[in-house]
Structure formats: C-alpha cells, structure tokens
Design a protein around this motif. Structure first.
Motif, PDB file in Angstrom:
ATOM      1  N   CYS A  76       0.861  -1.172   0.000  1.00 45.58           N
ATOM      2  CA  CYS A  76       0.000   0.000   0.000  1.00 45.58           C
ATOM      3  C   CYS A  76       0.908   1.235   0.000  1.00 45.58           C
ATOM      4  CB  CYS A  76      -0.864  -0.035   1.260  1.00 45.58           C
ATOM      5  SG  CYS A  76      -2.046   1.312   1.357  1.00 45.58           S
ATOM      6  N   HIS A 108       0.009  -4.501   4.543  1.00 43.67           N
ATOM      7  CA  HIS A 108      -1.046  -4.965   5.453  1.00 43.67           C
ATOM      8  C   HIS A 108      -1.054  -6.496   5.438  1.00 43.67           C
ATOM      9  CE1 HIS A 108      -2.353  -0.850   5.409  1.00 43.67           C
ATOM     10  NE2 HIS A 108      -2.685  -0.891   4.128  1.00 43.67           N
ATOM     11  N   CYS A 148      -6.714   1.818   7.361  1.00 47.88           N
ATOM     12  CA  CYS A 148      -5.788   2.537   6.470  1.00 47.88           C
ATOM     13  C   CYS A 148      -6.573   3.564   5.649  1.00 47.88           C
ATOM     14  CB  CYS A 148      -5.081   1.554   5.550  1.00 47.88           C
ATOM     15  SG  CYS A 148      -4.086   2.360   4.297  1.00 47.88           S
ATOM     16  N   VAL A 160      -5.655   4.965   2.994  1.00 47.92           N
ATOM     17  CA  VAL A 160      -5.426   4.836   1.550  1.00 47.92           C
ATOM     18  C   VAL A 160      -6.286   3.717   0.953  1.00 47.92           C
ATOM     19  CG1 VAL A 160      -3.696   4.413  -0.254  1.00 47.92           C
ATOM     20  CG2 VAL A 160      -3.063   5.668   1.820  1.00 47.92           C
ATOM     21  N   CYS A 161      -6.218   2.520   1.540  1.00 46.95           N
ATOM     22  CA  CYS A 161      -6.911   1.379   0.911  1.00 46.95           C
ATOM     23  C   CYS A 161      -8.117   0.902   1.705  1.00 46.95           C
ATOM     24  CB  CYS A 161      -5.932   0.226   0.697  1.00 46.95           C
ATOM     25  SG  CYS A 161      -5.375  -0.526   2.226  1.00 46.95           S
TER      26      CYS A 161
END
Ligand SMILES: [Zn+2]
Length: 476
Positions: free
Chosen positions: A289, A298, A347, A349-350
């Motif tokens: 990520c 992750h 997270c 971002v993802c």
C-alpha cells in the motif's frame, strides 16, 4: 534414499513447467468445481466474509483463531519435529487458546529446517504425492519445501482475490515477463501460452526491446505481470522511444519494490499497481500500500499469523502459515525485517484494517555494513528517478565494509555531467555512512537463474552467526 530423492526432484523439475501451462489453460476452460480443491473453495469462503479486510471484526478474529488452532493441532498430530519438542496435547488446542498455545512452540529458522527437512513433513503425506520447490532458488542457500497440490491452489485463491480487485479475471490477457518465459539467447524472446504472452527477461536489451514492444502491442495485454527490475527496463525503453503500452493494471511480484520504482511506473503506464510481500514458504502475505510518500504492507490474518522478533538487525518478521498442511512452518523466522505497528487502525489509503508493517527493511542478506560497522538496509537507499533516463537498470554492490558502488547499465546518452549528478545525489544522502561511494558502468547486471535482479550484492564473505553467504539473494 538420497538417490531416490534426487530422482523425484529431477523428474519434477522437468515436468513442472509443462504441467503449469496445461494447468492455466484448464483453469480457464474447465468449471472450477472440476479442478479446484476443497481448500481453494474454503479460502474463497473466508475471503468472501463480509468484513474480510477488517481484522478488528469478530468474524475475522474467529476465523484466524480457528485456522491457527487447526494448524497447531495438525503439526502436533502429524509432524515429528513439533511432536518431539512441544509438550502439548493436540486435543487441548481450541480457537480460544490458539495464540497462547502457539507461544509454546519453538522459533524455527532456515538452518533448522535444512538440517532435518524430513522431520517437518507430515506423516499424512507421501513425498511422491507432494510438489517440490525451494526458497532461494538458484543460489542454493534456500530451504527445500514440499507442498500438496491443494496448497498451491490456496496460494492461487489469495493471488486471484488480490488481482480481481484490479479487474482481472481468468480470461484476461497478460503480458508476463518472468522465469516461466526464459528462452535461450539465440531464440526470439516472446511466445504465447494460452491467454499470456510470455517474454524472456534475459532478452530485455537494446537488441530486442523494440521487437518485444511490437509483439506486446499486437497481443494487446490488459495486465502486465512481472518483476520490478524487468519493468524498469521496459518502462525506461518506452519512455526513451516515446512509445506506450496501455494496460488496466500492473502486477508486481518476487522482488522488493521501491517507492521510486512505483512512481516511475505510474508515470509511464498511468495504471494502478498491485504488489505484495510474500515468499514461497507461504508464512505471511502482506498487501502493498502506498500513500505517495511511503510503502506499507497490510498482513492478511487469514493467511498467516505474524510476530516480530527483535535482534541486531531490527524487527524480524516471524510467520506461521495457516494453510501449510504437508510441511507446516510454525513460528518461522523469515529473515525479512520490518516493524509491525502496534494496534489496528483503518488505512486511509486502501481502507483495510489489518496489522501493518510500517517499513519493510528487506532481507537480512541485503543489509550493508556502514563505515561505522553498523547495519544499513539496502532497500532503504533512495534512487533518483532521473536515473532511468540514462540507465536501463542498476544495482548496489558492496565489495568492502563501509564502501558502496552503484552499478548502472548506461544508455547511449549518459554524459560525464549526468554521471556526476547521479553520484553527487547519492553522496549527499549516504556519505555519513559510506565512503567511498562510486559509480560503476557495467554492460549488464547479472540476473539470477529465474531472471531476477538482486538489488543489493554483498561481496564481503560470510557474516558470522548467520547463514549468509557471498552475494546471494532470494530467488523464490
Ligand atoms: Zn492501505
């Protein structure tokens, strides 16, 4: 016995590549229920759980505990190595005490497994029914691994799940540059195999690159599946020649990934990039990520149970694979380093909520020695993106402790001024740790048997207390 064992391995080495080709075709044309095993569907069921990306959710925590308890019970019931060393009644292990039970198992490492590989194989399996592989590949320092057909399909289920989020399906056309495409230098570099165009990584040079891009254009791939070092060469060529390849996504595997590489690939291909941390021991799986300034991983709790072990290098990743039944590796020291962040947060971002490796420092054998005598993770050396305008690929080499060489394969436009710019940028960042820092122009970077580039090569002899040897890297 040794002769017979060698024979199995020889036969498998010959047959495996052919079977792989037939298998990928079968996967596409036959119904899943015919060729996929029970375990494959079991993994898919787990990955299909509603909160499959949220480790703080009750279903995921339960799933991991169930899988861990099953793994430990199997090891104690069927694998002599664990049976002889762990005094626990297998029947007493249940999901509620699985983690506590795991802590009673010893840590194991590559040396321990290499010393007695047979002791790690389950008595439920005959070796004749298992598939042989090694971690460390051509370098000869890896461990021998035996896996069942089912276990390969488990791996396939996790990879497919990852790729599917990028729009992949079994009919997708893939440009594959990797070990399975290697051809002798006197043959052309590309060949079709079902829905894939295979390209030999050893042919990624000025002589063949235009031809490879022509073939790729005719083929029209939706995805590229390759090693970062191969993609560097291809991307650098596309950029220099003003050509492009439009794809929906890029799947990277088998080598460390650097932030600068990701940025460079995004510039050239304008496509999302899927990358992960994993190895053929199948102990841990970390989804790569990137937030634009750093890379994290992750860890999927349904693939492996992760621990951190602190030593002189940093935080070693220790993994217990939750699907290895034929040769279970429990509390396996991966020799990969990266600190797992405490606690679970979502997270930004993802969107995954999983235990996260905040910075992967890479493999033990990639640690350089500084002029102060300390360890320095080779993976953390920054590469300037402009290097790909003047060189097709690069490598860091340490021939004596405290010194470092940056080896590059120059293109025709590399001038003394640019050389100076490259080396000064490195000196600015690294002279506190290394002296001298030199630039070495080489006609080619030697690849491993599998066609991979070693990012860091250390030629300073054996390091005491480890199994590290001269200039060897992972080739899984
Ligand atoms: Zn993320």
């Amino acid at each position: 016995m040794a002769v017979r064992k060698d024979m199995y391995i020889k036969v498998q080495n010959k047959v495996q590549p052919h079977l792989k080709g037939m298998y990928s075709r079968a996967c596409r044309v036959l119904p899943e229920s015919l060729i996929m095993s029970r375990k494959y569907f079991e993994v898919k069921e787990y990955l299909g759980l509603e909160d499959a990306e949220d480790e703080s959710s009750a279903p995921l925590q339960t799933a991991q505990a169930v899988l861990l308890a099953r793994t430990l019970r199997n090891a104690l019931q069927h694998v002599s190595y664990y049976r002889e060393r762990v005094s626990l009644d297998p029947e007493s292990i249940v999901p509620a005490n699985a983690v506590e039970s795991l802590r009673k198992f010893p840590l194991i490492d590559k040396q321990e497994i290499s010393a007695r590989p047979e002791d790690f194989i389950s008595d439920k399996y005959s070796k004749r029914s298992l598939i042989y592989t090694t971690s460390g590949g051509s370098t000869g320092r890896g461990i021998v691994l035996w896996k069942s057909y089912d276990e390969y399909q488990v791996e396939q289920a996790f990879i497919e799940d990852m790729w599917t989020t990028y729009g992949w399906n079994r009919s997708s056309k893939i440009l594959r540059i990797g070990a399975d495409g290697i051809l002798p230098p006197d043959k052309p570099p590309c060949h079709r195999e079902d829905r894939r165009l295979l390209v030999s990584p050893r042919h990624l040079n000025e002589e063949w690159l235009d031809h490879i891009v022509d073939k790729a254009e005719d083929f029209g791939p939706q995805f590229i599946h390759t090693y970062p070092s191969c993609l560097e060469v291809l991307a650098s060529h596309l950029k220099a020649s003003g050509r492009s390849l439009e794809v929906k996504g890029i799947f990277l595997a088998s080598e460390e990934v650097k932030l600068e590489q990701l940025e460079f690939f995004k510039d050239v291909f304008q496509a999302p990039i899927c990358f992960f941390y994993g190895a053929c021991e199948h102990a841990l799986l970390g989804y790569g990520c990137c937030d634009g300034s750093r890379i994290t991983y992750h860890l999927n709790p349904m693939y492996g149970f992760a621990e951190n072990l602190e030593d002189e290098y940093g935080h070693e990743l220790v993994g217990t694979g939750l699907w290895n039944e034929a040769m279970p590796l429990i509390r396996y020291r991966t020799q990969d380093y990266g600190r797992i962040v405490d606690g679970l947060t979502r997270c930004a971002v993802c969107g995954r909520t999983m235990r996260t490796v905040e910075q992967l420092d890479g493999r033990m054998q990639n640690y350089l020695t500084t002029k102060q005598g300390t360890r320095f993770p080779g993976l953390s050396i920054v590469v300037d993106k402009f290097i790909w305008d003047y060189a097709s690929t690069f490598q860091f080499v340490q021939n004596q402790p405290g010194a470092i060489e940056l080896h590059i394969c120059p293109k025709g436009n590399l001038t003394p001024e640019v050389e100076q710019r490259i080396i000064e940028a490195q000196k600015k960042r690294l002279s506190g740790w290394f002296d001298p820092i030199t630039l070495v122009k080489v006609p080619e970077i030697h690849l491993t048997k599998g066609g991979k580039r070693r990012l860091v090569v250390i030629n300073e002899g054996e390091v005491p207390g480890t199994d590290r040897q001269v200039g060897q890297g992972h080739d899984g």
